[in-house]
Design a protein around this motif. Structure first.
Motif, PDB file in Angstrom:
ATOM      1  N   GLN A 186     -10.903  25.827 -42.089  1.00 27.50           N
ATOM      2  CA  GLN A 186     -10.617  25.873 -40.652  1.00 27.50           C
ATOM      3  C   GLN A 186     -11.769  25.310 -39.832  1.00 27.50           C
ATOM      4  O   GLN A 186     -11.558  24.636 -38.825  1.00 27.50           O
ATOM      5  CB  GLN A 186     -10.332  27.324 -40.212  1.00 27.50           C
ATOM      6  CG  GLN A 186      -8.976  27.854 -40.645  1.00 27.50           C
ATOM      7  CD  GLN A 186      -7.843  27.338 -39.763  1.00 27.50           C
ATOM      8  OE1 GLN A 186      -8.054  26.472 -38.923  1.00 27.50           O
ATOM      9  NE2 GLN A 186      -6.640  27.865 -39.965  1.00 27.50           N
ATOM     10  N   MET A 187     -12.993  25.547 -40.287  1.00 30.63           N
ATOM     11  CA  MET A 187     -14.158  25.090 -39.540  1.00 30.63           C
ATOM     12  C   MET A 187     -14.660  23.723 -40.015  1.00 30.63           C
ATOM     13  O   MET A 187     -15.299  23.001 -39.259  1.00 30.63           O
ATOM     14  CB  MET A 187     -15.302  26.112 -39.669  1.00 30.63           C
ATOM     15  CG  MET A 187     -14.942  27.507 -39.143  1.00 30.63           C
ATOM     16  SD  MET A 187     -14.533  27.480 -37.375  1.00 30.63           S
ATOM     17  CE  MET A 187     -16.115  26.984 -36.693  1.00 30.63           C
ATOM     18  N   GLN A 188     -14.346  23.363 -41.261  1.00 28.64           N
ATOM     19  CA  GLN A 188     -14.933  22.165 -41.859  1.00 28.64           C
ATOM     20  C   GLN A 188     -14.006  20.944 -41.860  1.00 28.64           C
ATOM     21  O   GLN A 188     -14.440  19.848 -42.219  1.00 28.64           O
ATOM     22  CB  GLN A 188     -15.352  22.461 -43.309  1.00 28.64           C
ATOM     23  CG  GLN A 188     -16.448  23.500 -43.443  1.00 28.64           C
ATOM     24  CD  GLN A 188     -17.760  23.016 -42.854  1.00 28.64           C
ATOM     25  OE1 GLN A 188     -18.063  21.842 -42.845  1.00 28.64           O
ATOM     26  NE2 GLN A 188     -18.551  23.950 -42.330  1.00 28.64           N
ATOM     27  N   GLN A 189     -12.748  21.130 -41.479  1.00 26.55           N
ATOM     28  CA  GLN A 189     -11.834  19.987 -41.522  1.00 26.55           C
ATOM     29  C   GLN A 189     -12.338  18.863 -40.624  1.00 26.55           C
ATOM     30  O   GLN A 189     -12.878  19.091 -39.543  1.00 26.55           O
ATOM     31  CB  GLN A 189     -10.423  20.424 -41.104  1.00 26.55           C
ATOM     32  CG  GLN A 189     -10.342  21.116 -39.764  1.00 26.55           C
ATOM     33  CD  GLN A 189      -8.955  21.680 -39.488  1.00 26.55           C
ATOM     34  OE1 GLN A 189      -7.968  20.965 -39.573  1.00 26.55           O
ATOM     35  NE2 GLN A 189      -8.877  22.968 -39.173  1.00 26.55           N
ATOM     36  N   ASN A 190     -12.164  17.639 -41.131  1.00 23.72           N
ATOM     37  CA  ASN A 190     -12.618  16.414 -40.456  1.00 23.72           C
ATOM     38  C   ASN A 190     -14.134  16.289 -40.391  1.00 23.72           C
ATOM     39  O   ASN A 190     -14.650  15.400 -39.718  1.00 23.72           O
ATOM     40  CB  ASN A 190     -12.054  16.286 -39.030  1.00 23.72           C
ATOM     41  CG  ASN A 190     -10.612  15.822 -39.028  1.00 23.72           C
ATOM     42  OD1 ASN A 190     -10.135  15.268 -40.011  1.00 23.72           O
ATOM     43  ND2 ASN A 190      -9.918  16.060 -37.939  1.00 23.72           N
ATOM     44  N   GLN A 191     -14.827  17.172 -41.091  1.00 23.10           N
ATOM     45  CA  GLN A 191     -16.294  17.118 -41.076  1.00 23.10           C
ATOM     46  C   GLN A 191     -16.869  17.037 -42.484  1.00 23.10           C
ATOM     47  O   GLN A 191     -17.579  16.081 -42.799  1.00 23.10           O
ATOM     48  CB  GLN A 191     -16.857  18.353 -40.349  1.00 23.10           C
ATOM     49  CG  GLN A 191     -16.450  18.449 -38.881  1.00 23.10           C
ATOM     50  CD  GLN A 191     -17.071  19.671 -38.204  1.00 23.10           C
ATOM     51  OE1 GLN A 191     -18.206  20.040 -38.484  1.00 23.10           O
ATOM     52  NE2 GLN A 191     -16.321  20.300 -37.303  1.00 23.10           N
ATOM     53  N   ALA A 192     -16.577  18.034 -43.303  1.00 24.55           N
ATOM     54  CA  ALA A 192     -17.189  18.105 -44.630  1.00 24.55           C
ATOM     55  C   ALA A 192     -16.586  17.077 -45.587  1.00 24.55           C
ATOM     56  O   ALA A 192     -15.385  16.809 -45.550  1.00 24.55           O
ATOM     57  CB  ALA A 192     -17.021  19.514 -45.201  1.00 24.55           C
ATOM     58  N   GLU A 193     -17.440  16.519 -46.427  1.00 23.96           N
ATOM     59  CA  GLU A 193     -17.003  15.638 -47.500  1.00 23.96           C
ATOM     60  C   GLU A 193     -16.896  16.472 -48.779  1.00 23.96           C
ATOM     61  O   GLU A 193     -17.818  17.207 -49.130  1.00 23.96           O
ATOM     62  CB  GLU A 193     -18.012  14.506 -47.713  1.00 23.96           C
ATOM     63  CG  GLU A 193     -18.060  13.503 -46.587  1.00 23.96           C
ATOM     64  CD  GLU A 193     -16.792  12.673 -46.498  1.00 23.96           C
ATOM     65  OE1 GLU A 193     -16.188  12.381 -47.546  1.00 23.96           O
ATOM     66  OE2 GLU A 193     -16.403  12.325 -45.366  1.00 23.96           O
ATOM     67  N   VAL A 194     -15.766  16.360 -49.457  1.00 23.58           N
ATOM     68  CA  VAL A 194     -15.583  17.102 -50.706  1.00 23.58           C
ATOM     69  C   VAL A 194     -15.145  16.133 -51.799  1.00 23.58           C
ATOM     70  O   VAL A 194     -14.601  15.064 -51.519  1.00 23.58           O
ATOM     71  CB  VAL A 194     -14.539  18.237 -50.557  1.00 23.58           C
ATOM     72  CG1 VAL A 194     -15.008  19.271 -49.553  1.00 23.58           C
ATOM     73  CG2 VAL A 194     -13.173  17.679 -50.171  1.00 23.58           C
ATOM     74  N   ALA A 195     -15.383  16.529 -53.023  1.00 21.58           N
ATOM     75  CA  ALA A 195     -14.986  15.731 -54.179  1.00 21.58           C
ATOM     76  C   ALA A 195     -13.768  16.375 -54.835  1.00 21.58           C
ATOM     77  O   ALA A 195     -13.674  17.604 -54.919  1.00 21.58           O
ATOM     78  CB  ALA A 195     -16.132  15.627 -55.176  1.00 21.58           C
ATOM     79  N   PHE A 196     -12.846  15.548 -55.292  1.00 17.82           N
ATOM     80  CA  PHE A 196     -11.613  16.044 -55.901  1.00 17.82           C
ATOM     81  C   PHE A 196     -11.366  15.299 -57.203  1.00 17.82           C
ATOM     82  O   PHE A 196     -11.339  14.069 -57.235  1.00 17.82           O
ATOM     83  CB  PHE A 196     -10.442  15.842 -54.937  1.00 17.82           C
ATOM     84  CG  PHE A 196      -9.089  16.151 -55.542  1.00 17.82           C
ATOM     85  CD1 PHE A 196      -8.837  17.376 -56.134  1.00 17.82           C
ATOM     86  CD2 PHE A 196      -8.073  15.196 -55.509  1.00 17.82           C
ATOM     87  CE1 PHE A 196      -7.592  17.656 -56.684  1.00 17.82           C
ATOM     88  CE2 PHE A 196      -6.827  15.468 -56.048  1.00 17.82           C
ATOM     89  CZ  PHE A 196      -6.582  16.700 -56.637  1.00 17.82           C
ATOM     90  N   SER A 197     -11.196  16.050 -58.279  1.00 18.49           N
ATOM     91  CA  SER A 197     -10.865  15.467 -59.577  1.00 18.49           C
ATOM     92  C   SER A 197      -9.403  15.726 -59.888  1.00 18.49           C
ATOM     93  O   SER A 197      -9.029  16.849 -60.245  1.00 18.49           O
ATOM     94  CB  SER A 197     -11.742  16.069 -60.685  1.00 18.49           C
ATOM     95  OG  SER A 197     -13.076  15.645 -60.546  1.00 18.49           O
ATOM     96  N   PRO A 198      -8.549  14.719 -59.735  1.00 13.88           N
ATOM     97  CA  PRO A 198      -7.125  14.919 -60.010  1.00 13.88           C
ATOM     98  C   PRO A 198      -6.875  15.126 -61.494  1.00 13.88           C
ATOM     99  O   PRO A 198      -7.706  14.766 -62.346  1.00 13.88           O
ATOM    100  CB  PRO A 198      -6.481  13.620 -59.519  1.00 13.88           C
ATOM    101  CG  PRO A 198      -7.564  12.608 -59.597  1.00 13.88           C
ATOM    102  CD  PRO A 198      -8.839  13.341 -59.304  1.00 13.88           C
ATOM    103  N   ALA A 199      -5.724  15.688 -61.808  1.00 14.74           N
ATOM    104  CA  ALA A 199      -5.395  15.970 -63.205  1.00 14.74           C
ATOM    105  C   ALA A 199      -5.084  14.696 -63.982  1.00 14.74           C
ATOM    106  O   ALA A 199      -5.284  14.637 -65.192  1.00 14.74           O
ATOM    107  CB  ALA A 199      -4.204  16.928 -63.284  1.00 14.74           C
TER     108      ALA A 199
END
Length: 885
Positions: free
Chosen positions: A68-81
């Motif tokens: 809720q607070m980090q959307q459009n701000q934090a960069e995250v990494a995602f490993s798809p299956a």
């Protein structure tokens, strides 16, 4: 190393199956988890399970929990299956991996280290061309031509399937890529590395987002990004906003899922949800079948969303129970697991639902979309009036600027011994193709039932209209045949011509010469009507200017009418043998009739057929594939005579050291472009024009025009694809002031093919940039739309805005995506496109013209990974260097 979230590991137990381990997100005991949108919960689970402190850190987990607070701000990494590739984008990816093996071997590194680390499926389905139509043996003859024409490519794929680990190649004549994804590959819950976890996928097919309709998180990426994921790099993304779309009301009985998706598309486009995730909820969701949801999810790129997600619920579960009867244990595990981590959606209790934008399904009426863009929707009842307006309007996104006195032009011509007339609005192509709709039995059955009623009413389709039926899979043919409607489609000349992308990527058989001559003689705005989601001007055929997207039954209806300049509500489609007018309402099947047929035909046996073909390793029926010979070596034996497979030069100067990006000194604009330049303009996928630079190259290899094949089929040859870059006949380059694949070589003042100009600049050591307007790189995801400019010597693109995937591709190839400041563009800065530019990197990003004038731009590097890729000269070199160390 001890897993930072090892304390969350739990065991799923039941008497119906063996124990399974999983990461129990409820053990976080964090109230924020249950407030997360369901799609964010999938991201969170992946971040927790894959958290290694290097690629994915505990900070990524914290950011997602604090969505809720980090959307459009934090960069995250995602490993798809898993990764999903189709052959057009898959072949350059696999060629790049083969070339990377060569590069590592030359550096003394074991080439066997180069393998996909993420499970990857490559489906060969985009090579089908329609050479034959309206013959009883049409499909077999087209398939034979496909296999003969693409033998070199198929041999390379066979080598890949035997040499690379962790990759599954599905040969041609099985199904279209998105159908295989929906009907076979999707698991909802995956098992691997000792755990069960939610299925997720990134894919290079434009229809990857369909999978979100089944509760599987997935979106489209380019070939360059997919290669990085294949090689173990996570996808980096800015934590997105998630827009909830509440569906309420009752669906209009005449509205198909196509009408629903177009209504939702318009609603969400107006809501401005670019780059966001959309999650559907509300009582209206339960009215949508699983195929309806996949059809809706498929269109999310058209309103610029990344994902349109339907969480798994009872409807989804019932769909899998109907179609996966061979594995009942998996279904029990699926339901238990999703409920255990609260990824199963129940619509019974709406008290805790967030207040999102609301859409009333009863407001949706039948529409078509066109004549040039999918966002230009036209109510069927207003079609005639709108088409006349298009004739009157100046040339643009909708207009053709036909003078009043010429709008009534009719051109007589002979076809098969009979005389016909063509006019503005005449339909010359009508195609129900392997695209948006074919996974949805309701709309395909509606088309078949309409055809049945039309034939019974004595209606026909004129023989000069190029009609095609290209189902997304044998499953579709099976239920059309079993329901008894296929013979009626054939009587209206909609013959099954094969499986794979055809009409929508420009692989339509040529129109009869008499039709082409009549169109040219009258300068007519001839029309194509197709049931896809791509219809850019000139893509179907260069002499067909107006193309409309429509639901399958409406495609059949307009084919019968023979024109789009008709009000289907008040004007008849035709007359029967008794001379009586027959209206659309007379032959339109009711929703109850379609549902009854669907319930009785769409049964588990259809999916069993596909699974049996997929699970038998020799792929029954694919004798050609089984007999193909391929090398057994770790390195691919490149054939210097091959015009399909060629070792690219991306790794020619590979070194262990990373060079600081050099400033761009004295660059000329290769092109000066306007708004809405699509990847079709940058890297065409259709036929190779006989006068193009690519044609000259192929002719130098002693190939005849009949042997050229298509750009898509030759994506494994960088010499063809570089010459095909900016080779679209619809390219509008302001440097020359007219449409065509030409540009101005500024130092000499000569007008040349774009490739020839770039080649001359490179010989002279002159770097290049491109100037453009808004939405540069929109349209289908194509890696060669970035690879081609890179090999041409383009160092930067300066535009008003970029399509996200194409921006990623530019970064991935080491090309700087630079954006004009808000309110500025080339015109406001008084650029004529003939200036020379110097851009200092990385100290500043202020392009300086040769005159000394400067202006500021924004470098669209979104995260540290973007910067790393750019510094290394692209993703490929980044990954290769990581293996050298």
């Amino acid at each position: 190393m001890k897993h930072p979230f090892g304390h969350l590991i739990d065991t799923l137990r039941s008497e119906q199956y063996e124990e399974r381990r999983y990461f129990n997100l409820l053990k976080l005991s964090d109230v924020r988890y249950e407030k997360l949108p369901f799609c964010m919960r999938v991201l969170l689970e992946s971040a927790i399970r894959k958290c290694d402190g290097f690629y994915i850190k505990t900070d990524d987990v914290s950011s997602i929990l604090d969505w809720q607070m980090q959307q459009n701000q934090a960069e995250v990494a995602f490993s798809p299956a898993r990764v999903l590739l189709q052959d057009f984008t898959g072949i350059p990816a696999m060629v790049d991996l083969a070339a990377m093996r060569d590069a590592l071997a030359k550096q003394g590194v074991d080439p066997n280290l180069v393998n996909p680390r993420c499970p990857t499926d490559l489906i060969v389905d985009h090579s089908l061309q329609i050479d034959y139509s309206k013959w009883p043996e049409t499909m077999i003859r087209n398939q034979e031509m496909e296999l003969i024409r693409n033998k070199e490519r198929l041999q390379f794929f066979k080598w890949c399937s035997k040499t690379f680990k962790n990759i599954n190649v599905v040969p041609p004549d099985i199904n279209a890529v998105h159908q295989v994804n929906l009907e076979y590959l999707c698991q909802v819950v995956q098992e691997g590395e000792g755990f069960i976890y939610p299925d997720s996928v990134v894919g290079t097919d434009s229809h990857t987002t369909m999978i979100n309709g089944l509760g599987i998180l997935g979106w489209g990426v380019g070939g360059i990004e997919s290669e990085a994921v294949m090689l173990g790099q996570p996808v980096s993304l800015t934590l997105p906003q998630v827009v909830g779309c509440k569906l309420v009301g009752t669906i209009n009985p005449l509205a198909t899922s196509i009408d629903i998706v177009l209504g939702i598309t318009k609603h969400l486009r107006q809501a401005g949800i670019g780059r966001k995730f959309v999650e559907f909820f509300g009582p209206g969701v339960q009215q949508l079948s699983a195929p309806d949801r996949t059809t809706i999810a498929n269109m999310c790129p058209e309103y610029n969303a990344t994902v349109s997600f339907f969480p798994v619920d009872d409807v989804t579960l019932q769909h899998f129970k109907n179609t996966s009867t061979d594995h009942p244990e998996k279904l029990v595990v699926l339901e238990d697991y999703l409920k255990a981590i609260k990824l199963f959606r129940s619509y019974g209790d709406q008290s805790d639902e967030p207040q999102y934008s609301e859409m009333n399904l009863s407001s949706i009426v039948p529409h078509v979309s066109g004549p040039k863009r999918p966002q230009d929707r036209v109510a069927v009842t207003c079609m005639k009036e709108d088409f006349i307006n298009c004739l009157n309007e100046k040339v643009g996104f909708k207009g053709f600027h036909i003078s009043k006195e010429k709008q009534a032009t009719q051109v007589p011509f002979l076809h098969e011994g009979a005389e016909y007339n063509l006019a503005h609005g005449s339909v010359v192509i009508a195609a129900v193709i392997s695209c948006t709709n074919n996974c949805n039995p309701s709309v395909m059955l509606a088309a078949g039932l309409l055809a049945k009623k039309a034939v019974e009413a004595g209606l026909t389709v004129k023989p000069y209209i190029r009609t095609n039926l290209v189902p997304g899979s044998g499953t579709v043919t099976h239920y059309l045949n079993t329901s008894g409607v296929l013979p009626y489609l054939r009587k209206l000349r909609f013959e099954v011509v094969g499986y794979g992308c055809a009409t929508c990527v420009g692989n339509t058989a040529p129109l009869p010469e008499s039709v082409v001559d009549a169109i040219k003689q009258g300068d007519l705005v001839a029309c194509g009507v197709l049931s896809g989601n791509r219809h850019l001007e000139g893509r179907l055929c260069d002499c067909v200017r107006a193309n409309y997207l429509a639901s399958p039954p409406l495609v059949v209806a307009y084919a019968i009418a023979g024109t789009v300049s008709i009000n289907l509500e008040t004007e008849p489609l035709g007359v029967n043998s008794e001379g009586k007018d027959v209206y659309l309402r007379d032959i339109w099947p009711s929703k109850e009739e379609v549902n009854h047929t669907e319930e009785n035909i769409v049964i588990a046996s259809m999916f069993k057929e596909l699974r049996s073909r997929m699970e038998v390793r020799d792929y029954n029926g694919s004798t050609f594939w089984n007999r193909l010979e391929s090398a057994e070596s770790a390195l691919f034996p490149w054939d210097p005579k091959s015009t399909y497979i060629r070792c690219p030069s991306f790794f020619s100067k590979l070194s262990k050291e990373v060079c600081t990006p050099q400033s761009i000194e004295g660059a000329y604009p290769l092109l000066f472009l306007g708004d809405k330049v699509t990847t079709d303009h940058i890297s065409p996928a259709g036929s190779i024009a006989r006068v193009s630079a690519a044609a000259k190259y192929l002719q130098s290899k002693r190939l005849t025009p009949r042997e050229f094949n298509s750009y898509g089929a030759r994506r494994g040859n960088d010499a063809v694809m570089t010459r095909g870059t900016f080779a679209s006949i619809k390219l509008q380059n302001r440097l020359i002031g007219k449409t065509g694949p030409k540009t101005l070589h500024i130092p000499s003042g000569q007008m040349l093919d774009v490739f020839e100009a770039a080649e001359r600049y490179q010989r002279d050591g002159v770097p290049l940039i491109i100037l453009a307007g808004k939405e540069y790189g929109s349209g289908s995801s194509r890696d060669w739309a970035a690879k081609g400019p890179y090999l041409m010597g383009v160092r930067a693109v300066i535009a008003e805005s970029f399509e996200k995937i194409h921006r990623n591709h530019l970064v991935g190839m080491g090309i700087a995506p630079l954006q004009f400041l808000p309110g500025q563009n080339a015109d406001s800065l008084e650029l004529c496109g003939k200036e020379r530019f110097t851009i200092n990197l990385p100290q500043e990003l202020t392009p300086r013209q040769h005159t000394g004038k400067s202006f500021s731009v924004t470098a669209l590097f979104e995260n540290d990974m973007d910067v790393a890729f750019f510094r290394h000269g692209g993703i490929l070199k980044y990954v290769a260097r990581s293996l050298l160390l």
